[in-house]
Design a protein around this motif. Structure first.
Motif, PDB file in Angstrom:
ATOM      1  N   ALA A 193       0.824  -1.212   0.000  1.00  0.00           N
ATOM      2  CA  ALA A 193       0.000   0.000   0.000  1.00  0.00           C
ATOM      3  C   ALA A 193       0.860   1.266   0.000  1.00  0.00           C
ATOM      4  CB  ALA A 193      -0.957  -0.014   1.186  1.00  0.00           C
ATOM      5  N   LEU A 196       2.151   2.004  -3.337  1.00  0.00           N
ATOM      6  CA  LEU A 196       1.106   2.488  -4.238  1.00  0.00           C
ATOM      7  C   LEU A 196       0.864   3.982  -4.026  1.00  0.00           C
ATOM      8  CD1 LEU A 196      -0.568   0.876  -6.304  1.00  0.00           C
ATOM      9  CD2 LEU A 196      -2.516   1.235  -4.800  1.00  0.00           C
ATOM     10  N   SER A 197       0.989   4.395  -2.786  1.00  0.00           N
ATOM     11  CA  SER A 197       0.793   5.805  -2.480  1.00  0.00           C
ATOM     12  C   SER A 197       1.797   6.662  -3.251  1.00  0.00           C
ATOM     13  CB  SER A 197       0.931   6.014  -0.975  1.00  0.00           C
ATOM     14  OG  SER A 197       0.951   7.378  -0.674  1.00  0.00           O
ATOM     15  N   SER A 198       3.072   6.253  -3.252  1.00  0.00           N
ATOM     16  CA  SER A 198       4.047   7.088  -3.969  1.00  0.00           C
ATOM     17  C   SER A 198       3.920   6.897  -5.482  1.00  0.00           C
ATOM     18  CB  SER A 198       5.469   6.825  -3.478  1.00  0.00           C
ATOM     19  OG  SER A 198       5.853   5.507  -3.755  1.00  0.00           O
ATOM     20  N   PHE A 200       1.007   6.625  -7.106  1.00  0.00           N
ATOM     21  CA  PHE A 200      -0.060   7.543  -7.523  1.00  0.00           C
ATOM     22  C   PHE A 200       0.401   8.997  -7.411  1.00  0.00           C
ATOM     23  CE2 PHE A 200      -3.188   4.009  -6.878  1.00  0.00           C
ATOM     24  CZ  PHE A 200      -3.767   4.080  -8.133  1.00  0.00           C
ATOM     25  N   ALA A 201       1.209   9.298  -6.383  1.00  0.00           N
ATOM     26  CA  ALA A 201       1.659  10.676  -6.193  1.00  0.00           C
ATOM     27  C   ALA A 201       2.556  11.131  -7.345  1.00  0.00           C
ATOM     28  CB  ALA A 201       2.381  10.814  -4.858  1.00  0.00           C
ATOM     29  N   ASP A 202       3.253  10.188  -7.976  1.00  0.00           N
ATOM     30  CA  ASP A 202       4.137  10.523  -9.098  1.00  0.00           C
ATOM     31  C   ASP A 202       3.402  10.687 -10.428  1.00  0.00           C
ATOM     32  OD1 ASP A 202       6.542  10.675  -7.813  1.00  0.00           O
ATOM     33  OD2 ASP A 202       7.073   8.562  -8.111  1.00  0.00           O
TER      34      ASP A 202
ATOM     35  N   ILE B 225      -3.143   7.703  -0.117  1.00  0.00           N
ATOM     36  CA  ILE B 225      -3.523   7.100  -1.396  1.00  0.00           C
ATOM     37  C   ILE B 225      -4.725   7.801  -2.022  1.00  0.00           C
ATOM     38  CG2 ILE B 225      -4.383   5.020  -2.530  1.00  0.00           C
ATOM     39  CD1 ILE B 225      -2.525   3.387  -0.917  1.00  0.00           C
ATOM     40  N   ALA B 248       8.151  10.823  -4.328  1.00  0.00           N
ATOM     41  CA  ALA B 248       6.932  11.501  -3.911  1.00  0.00           C
ATOM     42  C   ALA B 248       6.983  11.811  -2.425  1.00  0.00           C
ATOM     43  CB  ALA B 248       5.738  10.608  -4.185  1.00  0.00           C
TER      44      ALA B 248
END
Lengths: 269, 269
Positions: A193, A196-198, A200-202, B225, B248
């Motif tokens: 998870a 995935l956060s980084s 999406f942030a990119d 997220i 990020a």
């Protein structure tokens, strides 16, 4: 021509012919004629058609694997989008002749051809994992990557046979399916998870992931869908399952803020 | 035994042997011995090993296609889950011998084996479309179904080789990947959105789709997220794309209600 040059030239000519037609429709005479060589000369370099077929497939495999190389710069989905552009270009130029081999129905299939195909799949798999830059990828993530590669293979072969959608759409959809598969894997594996956060942030709004998110936002704005989905969360206000055998009645609209509370309330920690 | 019975018995015995070992490791003598028959008797019914291999593959294909049959009752993901249980049971019992064939690296591959495999894939495709009950499925939807079938094939063959996750997990994941692919297709094709609404309305919280939605809800509850995803919607309050080449930074938390406004505000009508 030197011995090596002649050998390479014969492989190049064979690859050109084998890319266009199934192996049973290409003869040693065809290859000799296209190379401006005699039949005995071809046999001097290769014991037979199968050996020449496998040599040309090996070259195709190397060419294809080289197309997977991509600098680790910019949003991940945009890198993958560029790779898929080069991959689909390859499929267009070499796919027609090798489609039967990839589909498992070629008379030329052998342990040799199988090894080449496995090498290309492994190169694709390793490239994707390298770009994901996740230390110690889980078995589930590896399976996701392999399954997506199979998806890309089959979808592009189907496309080659029917060309039912524009190639650019296919390119975008394959990338978006990868993003979706990655998200699904992360939903099952809490350790992913944070990655995935980084990821999406990119990403950028006008890239493949941004366009996917916008399409999904559009979908969930269609009356009924968000409510039906929200009703499936365990902690949602309306957890009553609808009767399963009857046609669904349109769920009552609810403010989307309330619907989201249901989503957010369900935590798997 | 009658002529027909003997023929069927030989096919059954051959199928049993070919399911366990690659064809090059099964001889006519093995089949004769296992069937309690003489070698000449086997040759009386079949011209050679390839013919017997193809006959047993045809029977395996019929058996597998029969497992796709499922009453059109209950939530769609639960139907598919039951089908996948039967499919994976088949893969376990017959897969080891036919894996090389499906992967495109078998010496026994031929136009005959290719036709059997195509028939099974077509049966799977037609069954899924029948359960979806969508009149005039689009080329995009058909491609989605075919790609998912390829995903199921490859994933189960990979699983057979490595058994890296429990079989029940694979069964659930494959169904959830279908639901995700269907949702993605609907996001691209507005005509499918209405179908998706009734699909979700028929699903149950404890079914594969419900569990997927809950897992995704858990994922989007992980700090950062939902905000990163929301930032990708064109109409969101924070449409600024982050710098793409730098790692990020964790996005600032926002109330999820506001985040959802961003999603809901983006409509593709």
């Amino acid at each position: 021509m030197s011995v090596d040059e002649r050998r390479e030239q014969l492989i190049a000519v064979a690859l050109e012919l084998f890319s266009r037609r199934p192996p049973e429709e290409v003869s040693i005479d065809d290859i000799a004629a296209a190379a401006g060589a005699s039949r005995p000369l071809v046999y001097h370099y290769f014991p037979g058609k199968q050996a020449l077929y496998e040599a040309s497939l090996r070259r195709a495999g190397r060419e294809l694997s080289a197309r997977f190389e991509e600098p680790a710069e910019g949003p991940l989905s945009e890198r993958l989008y560029r790779v898929m552009g080069r991959y689909l270009d390859f499929v267009q130029s070499h796919g027609p002749g090798f489609a039967a081999l990839l589909r498992g129905g070629s008379v030329a299939a052998s342990a040799g051809t199988s090894a080449v195909i496995d090498d290309v799949r492994r190169a694709a798999h390793d490239q994707i994992l390298a770009h994901l830059a996740i230390p110690a990828p889980s078995p589930g993530l590896r399976l996701t990557v392999r399954a997506w590669i199979a998806n890309a293979e089959i979808t592009s072969l189907e496309w080659l046979a029917e060309r039912s959608v524009p190639l650019e759409e296919l390119q975008l959809h394959l990338v978006q399916e990868f993003v979706a598969s990655l998200t699904l894997t992360a939903a099952r594996e809490p350790a992913l998870a944070a990655e995935l956060s980084s990821f999406f942030a990119d990403e950028r709004p006008d890239g493949p992931t941004g366009r996917l998110v916008q399409d999904l936002a559009g979908l969930f704005a269609v009356p009924g869908i968000l409510d039906a989905v929200t009703a499936l969360t365990a902690g949602a206000p309306t957890t009553e399952a609808p009767a399963t055998d009857e046609p669904a009645s349109a769920p009552v609209d609810e403010p989307s803020a309330q619907a989201t509370e249901g989503w957010a309330a369900t935590s798997h920690e």
